[in-house]
Design an enzyme around this catalytic site. Structure first.
Site, PDB file in Angstrom:
ATOM      1  N   VAL A 168     -44.357   3.969  -3.729  1.00 39.27           N
ATOM      2  CA  VAL A 168     -42.898   4.072  -3.611  1.00 39.27           C
ATOM      3  C   VAL A 168     -42.339   2.835  -2.922  1.00 39.27           C
ATOM      4  O   VAL A 168     -41.365   2.232  -3.387  1.00 39.27           O
ATOM      5  CB  VAL A 168     -42.513   5.351  -2.848  1.00 39.27           C
ATOM      6  CG1 VAL A 168     -41.017   5.335  -2.499  1.00 39.27           C
ATOM      7  CG2 VAL A 168     -42.844   6.584  -3.675  1.00 39.27           C
ATOM      8  N   ASP A 169     -42.938   2.454  -1.803  1.00 41.83           N
ATOM      9  CA  ASP A 169     -42.508   1.236  -1.120  1.00 41.83           C
ATOM     10  C   ASP A 169     -42.628   0.020  -2.034  1.00 41.83           C
ATOM     11  O   ASP A 169     -41.748  -0.849  -2.058  1.00 41.83           O
ATOM     12  CB  ASP A 169     -43.366   0.997   0.124  1.00 41.83           C
ATOM     13  CG  ASP A 169     -42.959   1.853   1.305  1.00 41.83           C
ATOM     14  OD1 ASP A 169     -41.804   2.314   1.338  1.00 41.83           O
ATOM     15  OD2 ASP A 169     -43.801   2.063   2.191  1.00 41.83           O
ATOM     16  N   THR A 170     -43.732  -0.032  -2.763  1.00 42.28           N
ATOM     17  CA  THR A 170     -43.990  -1.194  -3.603  1.00 42.28           C
ATOM     18  C   THR A 170     -42.958  -1.314  -4.719  1.00 42.28           C
ATOM     19  O   THR A 170     -42.362  -2.382  -4.917  1.00 42.28           O
ATOM     20  CB  THR A 170     -45.409  -1.112  -4.192  1.00 42.28           C
ATOM     21  OG1 THR A 170     -46.360  -1.060  -3.134  1.00 42.28           O
ATOM     22  CG2 THR A 170     -45.708  -2.317  -5.070  1.00 42.28           C
TER      23      THR A 170
END
Length: 377
Positions: A168-170
C-alpha cells in the site's frame, strides 16, 4: 540537464515509506529533494533488525538516495522560520502527516501558496484530506485489511493474509509521484498557477485493485480466491510442484494449451470432452489440474522451464528474491545503480535520453544543516 525534473526543488516533510518513495522518484528524475526531518530523524532510519544499522538502515538508504537532509524542530520558531523559507524557495512540497497537522503548524497548502503562489503541494495520508475518515490513523497493513486486499490471495476459506511487503505504501508513493508530475505539467502549460494534490492510501489501493474492483462495480462480479491460479482462472495457468522446486505456467489460449500438453505428454486430454475447450477446462478445473500436477511431478522445475520456453510458452520456476536480483538480465537492463559503494534499485524504467538515476547516497541525519540553517540567519 536532460532528466525531466532537473532544476526543480522539492521540500519533503514526509517520513517512512509512502511520501519518501514519492520524492525518491522525483529525485531519480533530477529534482533536488530537501528532506526535512525531526531532530530524532525519520523512523525508517531505524527499520533494521541490527542496532548497528540504526540511523542508516538499508530500507531508509534505498529510497532516500540523492536527497539532502535538514533536521528541524517544527515546534520552535526557528524551525518554523527555516521551514517557511524552504517552502518559499520550493517548486514542490510533499508531506504525509495526519490531515490537519501541517495546517496547525502554519505550513499547510494555503500558507504555502501565500509564500509561493506557484507551489505544488502534495499530501499523502491514509484516507485523504476530506471525508468522514480523514482523521482515522492508518498504516500500510491497516489499509491492506480495510481495502479487502488481505482476502484476495490464498484459497477460499483461508484466513486473511497480509501481502509480504508494504504494498500500500509502495503503490501510494508511486501514485503520488505520478500525481505530482501531472501537476507539474499542468503548471508548466499554464493551466494552473498552483496545485493541491491529495493522495489517500485507501483510494490508491482500490485503484491498484482495478482488475478486481471494476468487474465488481460494472457487473457485480465478486472476486474468487483461487490460490496460485492466474487471473484467467484457467487450470493451465497455475503453479505446480515439480520433482524439485515449483513452476508457474501461463497457458490460457487454446494454441498455448495445446503446446503445453504436448510438452507434458498429455495431448490426449484434448480428446476428453471435459477439457476440450477453455470453458470446459474452467468447469472441470480441479480434475484438469490433477492431471497436470501428476505430470509436473516427474521432472525438476528447471527442466520444465527450459522445455516450456523452447516452445515459446510462458513459464518460470519459483525463485527467492535473492535469486531474482542475481539474474544477469536485470544487470543488463540497468535496473540497479552503484551508489556510495552499494548496489541499489533504480526507478525501473529507461529513457533513450535523460534516464533516471543519481550518484549520491542517502544523507546522514541533518547532513545539510549548516547550509540551510546558516542561510536562514
Amino acid at each position: 540537464m536532460t532528466r525531466a525534473l532537473e532544476g526543480f526543488r522539492v521540500v519533503d516533510f514526509s517520513h517512512v515509506v509512502a511520501g519518501p518513495l514519492a520524492t525518491h522518484f522525483l529525485a531519480l528524475n533530477g529534482a533536488r529533494v530537501i528532506k526535512v526531518e525531526a531532530p530524532t530523524g525519520d523512523l525508517l532510519r531505524n527499520y533494521a533488525p541490527s542496532r548497528d544499522q540504526w540511523g542508516m538502515a538499508p530500507a531508509f538508504r534505498g529510497i532516500n538516495i540523492g536527497k539532502d537532509s535538514v533536521s528541524l524542530d517544527l515546534k520552535t520558531d526557528a524551525g518554523l522560520a527555516t521551514a517557511k523559507r524552504l517552502m518559499a524557495e520550493a517548486d514542490i512540497v510533499v508531506e504525509n502527516f495526519r490531515p490537519g497537522v501541517m495546517e496547525r503548524l502554519g505550513l499547510g497548502y494555503e500558507a504555502a501558496r501565500t509564500l509561493n503562489p506557484r507551489i505544488i503541494y502534495c499530501s499523502v495520508s491514509g484516507f485523504g484530506q476530506t471525508g468522514e475518515m480523514r482523521d482515522v490513523a492508518a498504516i500500510d497493513q491497516i489499509v491492506q485489511s480495510l481495502s479487502g486486499l488481505m482476502r484476495l490471495s490464498g484459497e477460499e476459506g483461508d484466513p486473511a493474509m497480509r501481502i509480504g511487503f508494504p504494498i500500500v505504501d509502495t503503490y501510494s508513493g508511486l501514485l503520488a509521484a505520478f500525481a505530482i508530475q501531472t501537476a507539474v505539467i499542468q503548471r508548466e502549460r499554464g493551466l494552473v498557477e498552483s496545485q493541491n494534490v491529495d493522495v489517500a492510501m485507501l483510494d490508491a489501493t482500490l485503484v491498484m485493485l482495478a482488475s478486481v474492483v471494476n468487474p465488481l462495480l460494472m457487473a457485480g462480479q465478486k472476486h474468487m480466491r483461487t490460490g496460485n491460479r492466474g487471473f484467467s482462472r484457467a487450470p493451465t495457468a497455475d503453479t505446480f510442484a515439480c520433482r524439485t522446486g515449483e513452476l508457474t505456467v501461463g497457458a490460457v489460449e487454446d494454441h498455448h494449451v495445446a503446446k503445453m500438453l504436448k510438452v507434458l505428454g498429455l495431448t490426449d486430454l484434448l480428446d476428453d470432452p471435459r477439457f476440450a475447450t477453455r470453458i470446459d477446462r474452467l468447469k472441470n478445473a480441479d480434475a484438469m489440474r490433477a492431471k497436470l500436477a501428476e505430470s509436473f511431478s516427474t521432472r525438476d522445475a528447471l527442466d520444465w522451464e527450459h522445455a516450456f520456453r523452447a516452445e515459446g510458452l510462458s513459464a518460470a520456476r519459483v525463485m527467492d528474491v535473492e535469486e531474482a536480483v542475481a539474474m544477469p538480465h536485470l544487470a543488463e537492463r540497468g535496473l540497479f545503480l552503484e551508489v556510495a559503494g552499494e548496489r541499489v534499485l533504480n526507478a525501473g524504467f529507461r529513457l533513450a535520453t535523460g534516464s533516471p538515476g543519481t550518484d549520491r547516497g542517502a544523507p546522514e541525519l541533518g547532513a545539510q544543516n549548516e547550509k540551510f540553517h546558516k542561510a536562514a540567519t
